[in-house]
Design a protein around this motif. Structure first.
Motif, PDB file in Angstrom:
ATOM      1  N   UNK A  93       0.475  -1.341   0.015  1.00  0.00           N
ATOM      2  CA  UNK A  93      -0.435  -0.303  -0.180  1.00  0.00           C
ATOM      3  C   UNK A  93       1.198   1.228  -0.097  1.00  0.00           C
ATOM      4  N   UNK A  94       0.654   2.389  -0.827  1.00  0.00           N
ATOM      5  CA  UNK A  94       1.487   3.568  -1.036  1.00  0.00           C
ATOM      6  C   UNK A  94       0.499   4.614  -0.882  1.00  0.00           C
ATOM      7  N   UNK A  98      -2.543  12.094  -0.194  1.00  0.00           N
ATOM      8  CA  UNK A  98      -3.607  11.975   0.082  1.00  0.00           C
ATOM      9  C   UNK A  98      -4.784  10.881  -0.190  1.00  0.00           C
ATOM     10  N   UNK A  99      -3.916   9.726  -1.303  1.00  0.00           N
ATOM     11  CA  UNK A  99      -4.731   8.565  -1.678  1.00  0.00           C
ATOM     12  C   UNK A  99      -4.146   7.470  -1.060  1.00  0.00           C
ATOM     13  N   UNK A 100      -4.871   6.227  -1.279  1.00  0.00           N
ATOM     14  CA  UNK A 100      -4.400   5.041  -1.056  1.00  0.00           C
ATOM     15  C   UNK A 100      -4.172   4.356  -1.710  1.00  0.00           C
ATOM     16  N   UNK A 101      -3.596   3.544  -2.641  1.00  0.00           N
ATOM     17  CA  UNK A 101      -2.911   2.692  -3.647  1.00  0.00           C
ATOM     18  C   UNK A 101      -2.427   0.879  -3.349  1.00  0.00           C
ATOM     19  N   UNK A 117      -7.901   2.509  -2.473  1.00  0.00           N
ATOM     20  CA  UNK A 117      -7.909   1.124  -1.328  1.00  0.00           C
ATOM     21  C   UNK A 117      -8.561   2.362  -0.355  1.00  0.00           C
ATOM     22  N   UNK A 118      -9.950   1.916  -0.275  1.00  0.00           N
ATOM     23  CA  UNK A 118     -10.651   2.409   0.164  1.00  0.00           C
ATOM     24  C   UNK A 118     -12.025   3.610   0.278  1.00  0.00           C
ATOM     25  N   UNK A 119     -12.066   3.262  -1.170  1.00  0.00           N
ATOM     26  CA  UNK A 119     -11.888   4.738  -1.752  1.00  0.00           C
ATOM     27  C   UNK A 119     -13.243   4.170  -2.703  1.00  0.00           C
ATOM     28  N   UNK A 150     -14.000   8.724   0.838  1.00  0.00           N
ATOM     29  CA  UNK A 150     -13.230   6.984   1.254  1.00  0.00           C
ATOM     30  C   UNK A 150     -14.298   6.764   1.948  1.00  0.00           C
ATOM     31  N   UNK A 151     -14.089   5.429   2.284  1.00  0.00           N
ATOM     32  CA  UNK A 151     -14.323   4.433   2.754  1.00  0.00           C
ATOM     33  C   UNK A 151     -13.871   3.973   3.288  1.00  0.00           C
TER      34      UNK A 151
END
Length: 161
Positions: A93-94, A98-101, A117-119, A150-151
């Motif tokens: 995970x990167x 401000x966005x997780x990938x 991830x988490x979107x 964002x979830x």
């Protein structure tokens, strides 16, 4: 004096004609491509990626599927909004801009594939690492992709239940 406006008009027409000649990139629409957040992401995407960066600039190209985008000639980056939201994962995970990938690159693939991830909806970006750095691309797309809901978020392995 009158020739200058005519010359400028002809130059503009030539530029528009040349940009219209860019070949269309064929992509499959994602299952949730019709999500309203995908429309918000797509309309905010830049016309050029990596301007001033190694490997850039990459001009946007037309695509033939809803909620998709592509840059570079030949294609160096593609984006699809509305791909399935990934569940819990041990993938790398990167967090960039401000966005997780998560890196979902298939073994042996020449391209790098990242999914938010988490979107929801999730966004997939496929990058040719021979042309451009994944960090550069994901960083530039972060503010557009953050228009999705964002979830959740990545957590470190130490924090995993």
């Amino acid at each position: 004096m009158r020739r200058l406006p005519i010359a400028l008009a002809l130059a503009g027409l030539a530029a528009a004609t040349l940009s219209a000649c860019a070949s269309t990139v064929s992509l499959e629409p994602a299952p949730d491509a019709t999500a309203p957040q995908c429309a918000s992401v797509i309309v905010a995407l830049p016309d050029v990626l990596a301007e001033g960066q190694v490997g850039g600039p990459l001009a946007e190209r037309p695509t033939d599927a809803q909620a998709t985008a592509a840059w570079g000639e030949p294609t160096a980056v593609t984006l699809r909004c509305g791909v399935p939201v990934p569940g819990p994962s041990t993938a790398t995970c990167l967090t960039i801009s401000g966005v997780d990938w998560i890196d979902v690159t298939e073994e042996g693939s020449e391209a790098q594939t990242y999914v938010t991830y988490g979107r929801d909806p999730a966004v997939e970006v496929v990058i040719d690492p021979e042309v451009i750095s994944g960090g550069t691309v994901l960083g530039e797309l972060g503010s557009m992709v953050s228009r999705t809901d964002e979830v959740g978020a990545c957590i470190s392995p130490a924090d995993a239940p």
